[in-house]
Design a protein around this motif. Sequence first.
Motif, PDB file in Angstrom:
ATOM      1  N   VAL A  22      -2.568   9.988  -1.970  1.00  0.00           N
ATOM      2  CA  VAL A  22      -2.922   9.273  -0.732  1.00  0.00           C
ATOM      3  C   VAL A  22      -4.403   9.429  -0.375  1.00  0.00           C
ATOM      4  CG1 VAL A  22      -2.227  11.102   0.890  1.00  0.00           C
ATOM      5  CG2 VAL A  22      -2.113   8.696   1.595  1.00  0.00           C
ATOM      6  N   PRO A  75      -7.235   7.158   4.257  1.00  0.00           N
ATOM      7  CA  PRO A  75      -6.000   7.078   5.055  1.00  0.00           C
ATOM      8  C   PRO A  75      -5.935   8.154   6.141  1.00  0.00           C
ATOM      9  CG  PRO A  75      -5.493   6.769   2.753  1.00  0.00           C
ATOM     10  CD  PRO A  75      -6.945   7.176   2.823  1.00  0.00           C
ATOM     11  N   SER A 135      -7.437   2.760   2.497  1.00  0.00           N
ATOM     12  CA  SER A 135      -6.528   1.880   3.207  1.00  0.00           C
ATOM     13  C   SER A 135      -7.372   0.731   3.781  1.00  0.00           C
ATOM     14  CB  SER A 135      -5.852   2.691   4.317  1.00  0.00           C
ATOM     15  OG  SER A 135      -4.895   1.917   4.988  1.00  0.00           O
ATOM     16  N   GLY A 190       0.826  -1.218   0.000  1.00  0.00           N
ATOM     17  CA  GLY A 190       0.000   0.000   0.000  1.00  0.00           C
ATOM     18  C   GLY A 190       0.855   1.261   0.000  1.00  0.00           C
ATOM     19  N   CYS A 191       1.940   1.223   0.752  1.00  0.00           N
ATOM     20  CA  CYS A 191       2.847   2.369   0.819  1.00  0.00           C
ATOM     21  C   CYS A 191       3.478   2.660  -0.542  1.00  0.00           C
ATOM     22  CB  CYS A 191       3.935   2.116   1.868  1.00  0.00           C
ATOM     23  SG  CYS A 191       4.804   0.543   1.650  1.00  0.00           S
ATOM     24  N   VAL A 228       3.410  10.215   3.183  1.00  0.00           N
ATOM     25  CA  VAL A 228       2.144   9.615   2.718  1.00  0.00           C
ATOM     26  C   VAL A 228       2.144   8.093   2.910  1.00  0.00           C
ATOM     27  CG1 VAL A 228       1.461  11.427   1.104  1.00  0.00           C
ATOM     28  CG2 VAL A 228       2.914   9.557   0.299  1.00  0.00           C
ATOM     29  N   CYS A 247      -3.889  -0.931  -0.281  1.00  0.00           N
ATOM     30  CA  CYS A 247      -4.497   0.362  -0.573  1.00  0.00           C
ATOM     31  C   CYS A 247      -5.154   0.261  -1.942  1.00  0.00           C
ATOM     32  CB  CYS A 247      -3.447   1.469  -0.574  1.00  0.00           C
ATOM     33  SG  CYS A 247      -2.875   1.853   1.077  1.00  0.00           S
ATOM     34  N   ALA A 282       3.314   6.418   5.466  1.00  0.00           N
ATOM     35  CA  ALA A 282       2.890   6.140   6.835  1.00  0.00           C
ATOM     36  C   ALA A 282       1.384   6.343   6.986  1.00  0.00           C
ATOM     37  CB  ALA A 282       3.645   7.043   7.805  1.00  0.00           C
ATOM     38  N   LYS A 283       0.866   7.376   6.281  1.00  0.00           N
ATOM     39  CA  LYS A 283      -0.560   7.661   6.353  1.00  0.00           C
ATOM     40  C   LYS A 283      -1.380   6.540   5.705  1.00  0.00           C
ATOM     41  CE  LYS A 283      -3.749  11.464   5.421  1.00  0.00           C
ATOM     42  NZ  LYS A 283      -3.986  12.696   4.671  1.00  0.00           N
ATOM     43  N   ALA A 284      -0.890   6.029   4.580  1.00  0.00           N
ATOM     44  CA  ALA A 284      -1.645   5.007   3.845  1.00  0.00           C
ATOM     45  C   ALA A 284      -1.549   3.632   4.486  1.00  0.00           C
ATOM     46  CB  ALA A 284      -1.129   4.928   2.403  1.00  0.00           C
ATOM     47  N   CYS A 285      -0.481   3.363   5.199  1.00  0.00           N
ATOM     48  CA  CYS A 285      -0.234   2.026   5.766  1.00  0.00           C
ATOM     49  C   CYS A 285      -1.425   1.557   6.607  1.00  0.00           C
ATOM     50  CB  CYS A 285       1.027   2.041   6.633  1.00  0.00           C
ATOM     51  SG  CYS A 285       1.293   0.456   7.479  1.00  0.00           S
ATOM     52  N   PRO A 286      -1.959   0.361   6.309  1.00  0.00           N
ATOM     53  CA  PRO A 286      -3.138  -0.120   7.056  1.00  0.00           C
ATOM     54  C   PRO A 286      -2.847  -0.508   8.512  1.00  0.00           C
ATOM     55  CG  PRO A 286      -2.937  -1.243   4.927  1.00  0.00           C
ATOM     56  CD  PRO A 286      -1.647  -0.517   5.171  1.00  0.00           C
ATOM     57  N   VAL A 287      -1.576  -0.621   8.893  1.00  0.00           N
ATOM     58  CA  VAL A 287      -1.290  -1.169  10.235  1.00  0.00           C
ATOM     59  C   VAL A 287      -0.258  -0.390  11.068  1.00  0.00           C
ATOM     60  CG1 VAL A 287      -1.921  -3.529   9.631  1.00  0.00           C
ATOM     61  CG2 VAL A 287       0.430  -2.756   9.261  1.00  0.00           C
ATOM     62  N   GLU A 288       0.048   0.833  10.731  1.00  0.00           N
ATOM     63  CA  GLU A 288       0.990   1.631  11.543  1.00  0.00           C
ATOM     64  C   GLU A 288       2.401   1.049  11.567  1.00  0.00           C
ATOM     65  OE1 GLU A 288       0.258   3.912  15.687  1.00  0.00           O
ATOM     66  OE2 GLU A 288      -1.478   2.851  14.899  1.00  0.00           O
ATOM     67  N   LYS A 312      -5.932   3.552  12.254  1.00  0.00           N
ATOM     68  CA  LYS A 312      -5.716   2.589  11.176  1.00  0.00           C
ATOM     69  C   LYS A 312      -6.904   1.634  10.986  1.00  0.00           C
ATOM     70  CE  LYS A 312      -1.724   4.128  10.074  1.00  0.00           C
ATOM     71  NZ  LYS A 312      -1.588   4.804   8.779  1.00  0.00           N
ATOM     72  N   PRO A 313      -7.010   1.036   9.786  1.00  0.00           N
ATOM     73  CA  PRO A 313      -8.083   0.074   9.513  1.00  0.00           C
ATOM     74  C   PRO A 313      -8.175  -1.037  10.568  1.00  0.00           C
ATOM     75  CG  PRO A 313      -6.875   0.524   7.501  1.00  0.00           C
ATOM     76  CD  PRO A 313      -6.161   1.252   8.602  1.00  0.00           C
TER      77      PRO A 313
END
Lengths: 58, 387
Positions: B167, B220, B172, A15-16, A43, B251, A45-51, B224-225
């Motif tokens: 983004v 996003p 996400s 995703g990143c 961006v 994503c 880090a923002k998009a990442c689904p799991v931090e 988080k999801p």
Amino acid sequence: MAWSINSKLCLRCGGCVSVCPTAALELRDNIVHDMALCTLCGVCAKACPVEAIKVIKQ
Amino acid sequence: MNDVIVIGAGPAGVSCAKRLAENGFSVKVFDKRAEIGAPKRCGEGISESSQRLLGKIPDKCIAQKIRGARLYAPDGRYLDAILSEGGFVLERKVFDKWLAEEAVKAGATVQANTFISDLIRDSRGYFVGVKGEFLGNEFEEKAKVIVCATGAESPLRTKALGVFSKVNLVDSCIQYEMANVDVVPDLIHIYLSSVLAPRGYVWVFPKGEHRANVGLGIIPQEKKPKAYMDEFLKLHPEIGKGSILEVNAGCVPVGGMVENMVANGFVLCGEAANHVNPIHGGGIKEAVISGQMAADVITECLKKNDVSKTALSKFNELWWKERGNHLKKVEKLRETLEKLSDSDLNDLVDALKPEDIIDFTRGAKLSVLAKVLMRKPRLVSIARHLL
């Protein structure tokens, strides 16, 4: 300034990679990060689904 | 030398390769995954009508036949939108391999576990080949046209055409495939809520009696999801009691369709070009359309021995005419719905006719939706966006 990824959290989804505007990331067996191309825009880090990604700008 | 190299053996890449092989060209498809179709990328839903593009999908690829969609308002009320033709929840790992095998039967070559690290250009700036790696061996391979069907998660599309997903134009997502889940199995279940899944939604796509893909996509943000998913599963014990058999994430582009998808000797198609339905994030059908269309254009260009950007840009023209303008309308629908509060969504699910919902996801009858929204003075300006 720093970019880091927690490989224990990362799900290798890429995703990143899809949101990176400078092609600084690549999904191989793990996420590969190219500091020479990275602008630390955050961006990923923002998009990442799991931090999994941390970006520190200074 | 090959006529065409395709990077990525997903639905876009192999659909493109199959058609090119049928048209008599030599095609090689590379995929970086050790196993084509794994890990799966999505909720695995597809409409039955997609078989008009794909041919009959074999039973071995189908986990569950679907009659329609149950759409839940935030307050728990729901309506059932029954599809005239129905749909399937696939077993993507089987389906993607079947698609790849069909391309091979048509004459294409497919090679998994092959990482493409770079694209090769000649002195004129034409893309003429790829650099790759297969089981420790580095290689270079040449072709007249390179098709990039990598999905969104590759830097090759960025390196070649500067394309990436903004983004705010991806959702996400996280998904669990779960066992011991109790939902009606022949419907897909869509939960709307600006609180539980801001901008996106929660999906439960059954794969048999008590098994389902349970996923969630959101705009996003810091939360988080995974955190949203925990909350959803707590609120829905009939699902939350299940066991997790598989975890997927990703994503999904929900907009940002690319204006230009070609360069000299190069074509971008499928999710790599953000060819995804922006309202539900479904990408298989769009990928197949896009891959086949790219193949038709490449066929004409190879016949005329002209693979310049100008010649290949017929693909831009065709795709925008057939799909782009239509998906832009769907994007407007997504932009409208994301502005609604949970109370607006409750009223909307109450007011809509089930048969309209399917049309909305195809970008049709949006004026009907605008009229419903305009019953609330506060939503008039939001609804105008649809007209």
